[in-house]
Structure formats: structure tokens, C-alpha cells
Design a protein around this motif. Sequence first.
Motif, PDB file in Angstrom:
ATOM      1  N   ASN A  58      22.466 -19.680  27.350  1.00  0.00           N
ATOM      2  CA  ASN A  58      21.111 -19.435  27.841  1.00  0.00           C
ATOM      3  C   ASN A  58      20.149 -20.543  27.426  1.00  0.00           C
ATOM      4  N   LEU A  59      20.663 -21.742  27.285  1.00  0.00           N
ATOM      5  CA  LEU A  59      19.852 -22.850  26.797  1.00  0.00           C
ATOM      6  C   LEU A  59      18.718 -23.190  27.737  1.00  0.00           C
ATOM      7  N   SER A  60      18.930 -22.984  29.028  1.00  0.00           N
ATOM      8  CA  SER A  60      17.913 -23.366  29.998  1.00  0.00           C
ATOM      9  C   SER A  60      16.651 -22.527  29.890  1.00  0.00           C
ATOM     10  N   SER A  61      16.740 -21.351  29.246  1.00  0.00           N
ATOM     11  CA  SER A  61      15.547 -20.515  29.148  1.00  0.00           C
ATOM     12  C   SER A  61      14.637 -20.949  28.017  1.00  0.00           C
ATOM     13  N   GLY A  62      15.132 -21.787  27.123  1.00  0.00           N
ATOM     14  CA  GLY A  62      14.320 -22.230  26.005  1.00  0.00           C
ATOM     15  C   GLY A  62      13.579 -23.509  26.348  1.00  0.00           C
ATOM     16  N   SER A  63      12.471 -23.717  25.678  1.00  0.00           N
ATOM     17  CA  SER A  63      11.688 -24.919  25.904  1.00  0.00           C
ATOM     18  C   SER A  63      12.039 -25.963  24.865  1.00  0.00           C
ATOM     19  N   LEU A  64      12.265 -27.177  25.315  1.00  0.00           N
ATOM     20  CA  LEU A  64      12.522 -28.279  24.407  1.00  0.00           C
ATOM     21  C   LEU A  64      11.207 -28.964  24.063  1.00  0.00           C
ATOM     22  N   ASN A  65      11.277 -29.889  23.147  1.00  0.00           N
ATOM     23  CA  ASN A  65      10.088 -30.607  22.699  1.00  0.00           C
ATOM     24  C   ASN A  65       9.738 -31.696  23.706  1.00  0.00           C
ATOM     25  N   SER A  66       8.611 -31.542  24.378  1.00  0.00           N
ATOM     26  CA  SER A  66       8.232 -32.511  25.407  1.00  0.00           C
ATOM     27  C   SER A  66       8.013 -33.902  24.830  1.00  0.00           C
ATOM     28  N   PHE A  67       7.646 -33.970  23.568  1.00  0.00           N
ATOM     29  CA  PHE A  67       7.439 -35.242  22.881  1.00  0.00           C
ATOM     30  C   PHE A  67       8.724 -36.074  22.912  1.00  0.00           C
ATOM     31  N   TYR A  68       9.827 -35.466  22.479  1.00  0.00           N
ATOM     32  CA  TYR A  68      11.104 -36.169  22.467  1.00  0.00           C
ATOM     33  C   TYR A  68      11.737 -36.226  23.856  1.00  0.00           C
ATOM     34  N   SER A  69      11.526 -35.191  24.655  1.00  0.00           N
ATOM     35  CA  SER A  69      12.069 -35.203  26.014  1.00  0.00           C
ATOM     36  C   SER A  69      11.520 -36.382  26.807  1.00  0.00           C
ATOM     37  N   ALA A  70      10.209 -36.609  26.680  1.00  0.00           N
ATOM     38  CA  ALA A  70       9.589 -37.720  27.407  1.00  0.00           C
ATOM     39  C   ALA A  70      10.137 -39.058  26.921  1.00  0.00           C
ATOM     40  N   ALA A  71      10.357 -39.172  25.607  1.00  0.00           N
ATOM     41  CA  ALA A  71      10.896 -40.424  25.072  1.00  0.00           C
ATOM     42  C   ALA A  71      12.318 -40.665  25.571  1.00  0.00           C
ATOM     43  N   VAL A  72      13.118 -39.607  25.641  1.00  0.00           N
ATOM     44  CA  VAL A  72      14.471 -39.753  26.163  1.00  0.00           C
ATOM     45  C   VAL A  72      14.422 -40.181  27.628  1.00  0.00           C
ATOM     46  N   TYR A  73      13.560 -39.523  28.415  1.00  0.00           N
ATOM     47  CA  TYR A  73      13.434 -39.896  29.819  1.00  0.00           C
ATOM     48  C   TYR A  73      12.979 -41.352  29.964  1.00  0.00           C
ATOM     49  N   SER A  74      11.996 -41.752  29.161  1.00  0.00           N
ATOM     50  CA  SER A  74      11.509 -43.135  29.238  1.00  0.00           C
ATOM     51  C   SER A  74      12.617 -44.116  28.881  1.00  0.00           C
ATOM     52  N   GLY A  75      13.486 -43.716  27.933  1.00  0.00           N
ATOM     53  CA  GLY A  75      14.607 -44.574  27.576  1.00  0.00           C
ATOM     54  C   GLY A  75      15.614 -44.738  28.694  1.00  0.00           C
ATOM     55  N   THR A  76      15.662 -43.777  29.608  1.00  0.00           N
ATOM     56  CA  THR A  76      16.547 -43.930  30.771  1.00  0.00           C
ATOM     57  C   THR A  76      15.937 -44.847  31.820  1.00  0.00           C
ATOM     58  N   GLN A  77      14.647 -45.104  31.723  1.00  0.00           N
ATOM     59  CA  GLN A  77      13.961 -45.970  32.684  1.00  0.00           C
ATOM     60  C   GLN A  77      13.787 -47.395  32.181  1.00  0.00           C
ATOM     61  N   SER A  78      13.849 -47.569  30.866  1.00  0.00           N
ATOM     62  CA  SER A  78      13.599 -48.889  30.283  1.00  0.00           C
ATOM     63  C   SER A  78      14.449 -49.056  29.036  1.00  0.00           C
ATOM     64  N   TRP A  79      15.264 -50.129  28.998  1.00  0.00           N
ATOM     65  CA  TRP A  79      16.057 -50.389  27.804  1.00  0.00           C
ATOM     66  C   TRP A  79      15.167 -50.742  26.625  1.00  0.00           C
ATOM     67  N   LYS A  80      14.029 -51.343  26.881  1.00  0.00           N
ATOM     68  CA  LYS A  80      13.086 -51.635  25.801  1.00  0.00           C
ATOM     69  C   LYS A  80      12.565 -50.337  25.198  1.00  0.00           C
TER      70      LYS A  80
END
Length: 757
Positions: A58-80
Motif C-alpha cells: 500500500n505504498l502508493s497511499s502514503g505521501s513521500l517527502n516532496s523536498f527529496y522527491s523533487a531533488a530526485v526528479y531534478s536529478g533525472t533531468q540534469s546530471w549536474k
Amino acid sequence: MTSATDPLPTPPPASPDRPPPAVSETAPAAPPPDRAPRWSLPALIAIMILATVLYGWNLSSGSLNSFYSAAVYSGTQSWKAWFFGSLDAGNFITVDKPPFALMIMGLSCRILGFGTWQMMAPQIAAALGTIWILHSSVKRVFGHAAAAIAALVLALTPITVAINRDNNPDTVLVLLMVAGAALALRATRDDRLLPLIGSAVCFGLAFNTKMLQGYIALPAVFAVYVYASRLGWRKKAVNLALAAVALAVSSFWWATAVSLVPAGDRPYIGGSTDGSAWDLIMGYNGLGRVLGGEGNGGGGGGGGGTFAGTAGIGRMFNDVLGGQISWLIPFAGIALVAGLVRCGRAPRTDLTRAALILWGGWTVLHYLTFALAEGTMHPYYTTALAPGIAALCGGGGVLLWRAFRGGDARWSWVLPAGLAVTGVWAIVLLRRATGWNTWLWPAVGVVMVLAIAGLFVFRTAGSGTRVRLLGVSVAAAVVAALAGPTAYAASPAFGSSAVGGMGGTNPTAGPSTGSGMGGPGGGRGGFGGGEGGPGGQMPGGTQQGGQAGGEFPGGGSGGLPQGGGAPSGAPDGRQGGMNGEFPGGGTQGGGENGTAPGGTGGAPGGTGGAPGGGMDGGADSELVSYLEKHQDGATWLIAVSNSQSAGQLILSTGEPVISMWGFTGSDQAMTLARLKELVKKGELHYIQLGGGGMGGNSSLNQEITAWVQKNGTAVKESEYSSASGSSSESDASSSESDTSSQSTSSTVYRLDPSDVS
């Protein structure tokens, strides 16, 4: 339980350089591999399956930390951005931690696509790896029964379950520290250099996960190797010197690389006072955590008290942390002391004592650090205590069992006393959770009393039915001891909407029992997050009220899309904004298969109702659409006050967003000169001001606010909101009033290169 009494494995032969190993009579250890009990491997597999369900169900029902989620997403867009750990793909500011854990999650999302499961797969794998390593380490010294108990205790620790369902870096941190401790114990046992070097590297990578927290157990590791290794002092000194070099290299490679990049070519290092990684190491993520200040709040519990209760020696047992980590601390303490006494006059190189010192030192050092920390102290930090507690319960528990069965009347009471204390403390913790599973604490009490009685009645059993009944008594004691933590641990995955503080920024398990659970709160005026805790109501329904206008302005907790690819089908899906120009609030939870509650498309949505979840309904989504339409080639969509708000917008839109003041709102990342430079180059057109969400250095705020209000153009509601289109055309005085009203809450301003003199 027979494996607990098996002899030590055959030691390596003596040599002129190495004296024969001494073995304590009290040192129960694992049998050789060919003598492993038939139940050992199935038991470990069952524990791993149980842990996988607890961490992933049931992991999808929980909220993750947007702070780290955004950083992970940004890392997929830029190697820097991936290397620096930047919050945004434009690389304006980083998160306030080194990026090792983010790098792992980022690589997973680059390969598999961005989504909850893609991000959390490495986290769950790391959690399972920690259980396996601890089991292996305990087994080599104390035997298979001790290893199974240790693995089960670790898997069922409530706060460990909570954090392993989240994308905070602590899961990777604990894996690396446990691996480092296990390798150090192996180096002590085998007199080999390579495991010691491996231990140093693991602790160095732990440093690159959460900086100085990764070093807390190092004194215990050092003490065990220096005291218990069979090598001569000169050889030990050489080995330790080489390990120190490996530790330094694996610890400081990232900070060194960052410092070699000119400040103008790298993002501002979030959490620092001067934009450098070295300041982050010594300040916010170093002594600031223990002493307060450096962005961690004041002393006297001012910082830490917001989340984990007031600093003090009894903090682990308070209303906030007690149900998360303290269930088995009393038993672990009794087992540690009794085990060391039982080792008696064993030789210096005795492995049993070495293991007790290692895991006991681990537990004591973490306990004192977390209990006395005056800086920011989240409950989930205490997951680092769990491996030490688990190892002591397993290994120390087996030692107590052997003493109980040994025929010495002086020791016959220690194991029952430890179990009795455990049962009483479990009842205290369960009674704190008013109205929650009220049947459980009487059941724990009855089962524990019967188990202890059975131990005494069948203590001298030699064979047959009495031995089986003795085994039943032992099993009943284990069940009673673990019933409470198991109930707490199951709540994040299986609990009702009344339990579980899984708020991304402050995950916990079980019912809310304390008043110190406030998340990053913060008044009106920022994107994302309402008044109070992270977005007000945490997923699962527990109210986590923070302090309006408090230490963490803004800050809601973000969810994630469940599918791969771009974040949640952005830009169509929207999330709640903070009160003010971006109405809404409430924590976002990613919807199943990319559909968010309260939002459109797949973006993390508000907690319900209209898109955004509050106040003026869809005004926030209309404004964000307006910003995207008029981005005009700028690198960043908008500049907002803090990282939580920026992170939610990044997840919603897929566009880089500037966090001017970082996670706590105290970073000095944005200066007037920097703002003018960005505007002049056409890299930023929009900035949000007002509403109490600014944070940061007050003089910088005032300077930037004055300049933007003088040179920028306020975006009126009539320019983007269909609901206000007709009424806003009434007259000029109405528009003037509207702009004035915006200034008192929050206002978005447009800035163009021509506005920079």
C-alpha cells in the motif's frame, strides 16, 4: 534454541605472528554452515518477506517527502543536479544533505522512469539488506537463534518501518552504518585488513548520506578493534592508519569536488550559511544538530522540541518517541550489562564481549546523541538505534537464556526480570494510545505473565513434553514482547485512517500519542502547504499541527505520481498551494496509476475537494498554468520562499523552481545582485513575495521585497482566474484594492530584463 549452545567455529591455526585465539566459555556462536539448523534459512526468508510487505504494501497511499522527491526528479533531468543534489534542475540550490542517497534513487528513476515505486525500490532493497547483514553478523558470534531474533526485532521496529516507507536518506544511512560495523567486527575476528578498509568506506559513504550522523557509532567500532584484535599493536596501528585514509577519502570526496567548482558555477549548498559544503558539515548537519543554532533552532530543546519532545536523558521514552523506538530498550540494556558480566575474565580477544561492546556502544552512543540533541530532532532519526537494540536483544537474549538454563540460582531471575520489565513497559506504551486497540495491553500482560511462569515451572526440563512446554513459554514471551511494536509497525501499511503519521517530512508509525509531532508549518503566503504542520492533515488522517509562521515556513508534504515518465502528467495535474494567492493546502498523496485526489491528471493533488483543496478552488492551477504560458524561455518557472513549496511545484509542473531561502527558510541563497542577474539574463520572470512565507535573512528580504515592488508588475487575479474575470473589470479602484489585498497575503510579480537598471 539448541543452536545457541553450539561451539565456536574452528579458529585459524596459530602462527608465530599470531597467538592462539582465546575462546570464552560464555561465547555462544553460530555452528559451521553444514550444521545450520533446518529452520534457520526458512526463518530468515520469512522475516524478509514480512519486512518486504511492511515496507512496500500500500505504498502508493502514503505521501513521500516532496523536498527529496523533487531533488530526485531534478536529478533525472540534469546530471549536474544529480551530482550536487540540487532541488531544481536549474541548479539554484541543493537539498540540505549530501546527495549519496539521492544519487541511488535518481539512478533508479533514470533507468526505470520517475515514480513512487521506481524511487522506493532502492530504499526497500537497502532496508532488506540491513536485515540480512545484521542477521549474518549476529549469527557468526551468537548463533542462529540470536540472529533470527535480531532480524525480527529490526524488521518490526515501528519507526524503522515508517522511515523505510519514505524517501528520506535514513534508510540508506542505516544500511551503510550496519555494514560498516559488521565488517569491523569481522576484521577483529579474522585479523584481515580488507574488511577494516571496507568498514571505513561504508562509514565514509554514510557520512555522504547524512554527514556527522554517519559517524556516531565510529568510537565503538574503533574501541572494539583496538581492544579485541589479536594483532600486535604496531600492525593494528598501521591498519588503522590505512583505514583512516579510506575513511577520509570516502567521506570528503564530494565536499572536496564541490569546493573545486567556482561558486558561480555551482548551486548554493542548502543548509549552509555561506554556500559551501564545509560549512554544512560543521554547522547545520554537524554540531548544530547537537547544540542547536545553525538553522536548527535554539538550545534548551527549542529546535528538537518541535518534533521529538524536549531534550533530556529520558527523551526516548516520552510520549512522542516511546512508541516509535523504546519498546525493547530496557531489555537490551539488561542484556548488555548481564552479558558483559557473564563474560567475566574472558581473554581480551573474546568475540562475545567484542560483539557486546560493539552493539552496546552503538546503542549507547546513538541514545545519548539523540536524547541530548538541542537542535532539530525528528522521530525518524531514532531508526539508527534499532540495529543496536536488535543485536542486543538477539545476542544478549541468548546469553540470558543460557544463564537461565545453566543451573546457577543467581542468574535464574535475570531473564524473567528482563521479560517482566519489557511487558510492563509495553503496557505503559499501549495505554498511552487512548482508544487504540484497547484489548492489546491486557493480552500482552496476561501472555507475558503466563510465559514467565512457564519458564520457572519448566526450567529444569530435560526432555519430552516439559521441554516442548518450555519452548512454548519462550515463544509466548517473544510474542508478548513484540506484540506492541508489531501493532505499531503494521499501521502504516494496514492501519485505518486514524493512525500513522506518514507525512513525508516526519514519518511515524502507530497512533499519535504526543504533542511534539508538528511538521514544518508556516503561516500564509507560499506555494504548497497550509497553516500548521506539513500541509495540515497528514495522510492517514492524523493531525500534525505545527507552529504557524514557525521555523519552517511554507512546507507541505508532497506525494508522487505512481507511474513512470514525467511527474504525474504535469502540467495538467495540480496540487494545493498555501493560503494566500495560491489557495489550498493539505498534504498531497499520489493517486493510483497517476491520478491524484483532488487534482487533475496525475500530479500530486490536495487532500480533497476542488483542485488545490481549499479556499478559491482551482485558482492555484489557473495561476500555475498562467506562469507556464508566460514563462517565455526562462530557466525557472518562479522563485518562491522555501524548498517545500518549490519542491511541490517542481513535481506538479516538471519545471525548475527557485527556493530562495532553502528548507528552513534561513538560507541566504538569494541576494538582490543574484536576482537582478537572473532577471537581466531572462532566466527568471516571476517571484512570489509576501504573506509571511519569506523567511531568510530579514535585511535581504526587505531589500529584495522593496526592489521587486518598485520595479516589478504584480500579477492580478483577473489575468489568470476565470472566476474573477467579469468582476475584475468593474473599475480601476476595484483593481487597486485587489492589488493591495494581494500585498498583505502573497503576490506574484513579473520582472523583465528592462526592469533591471
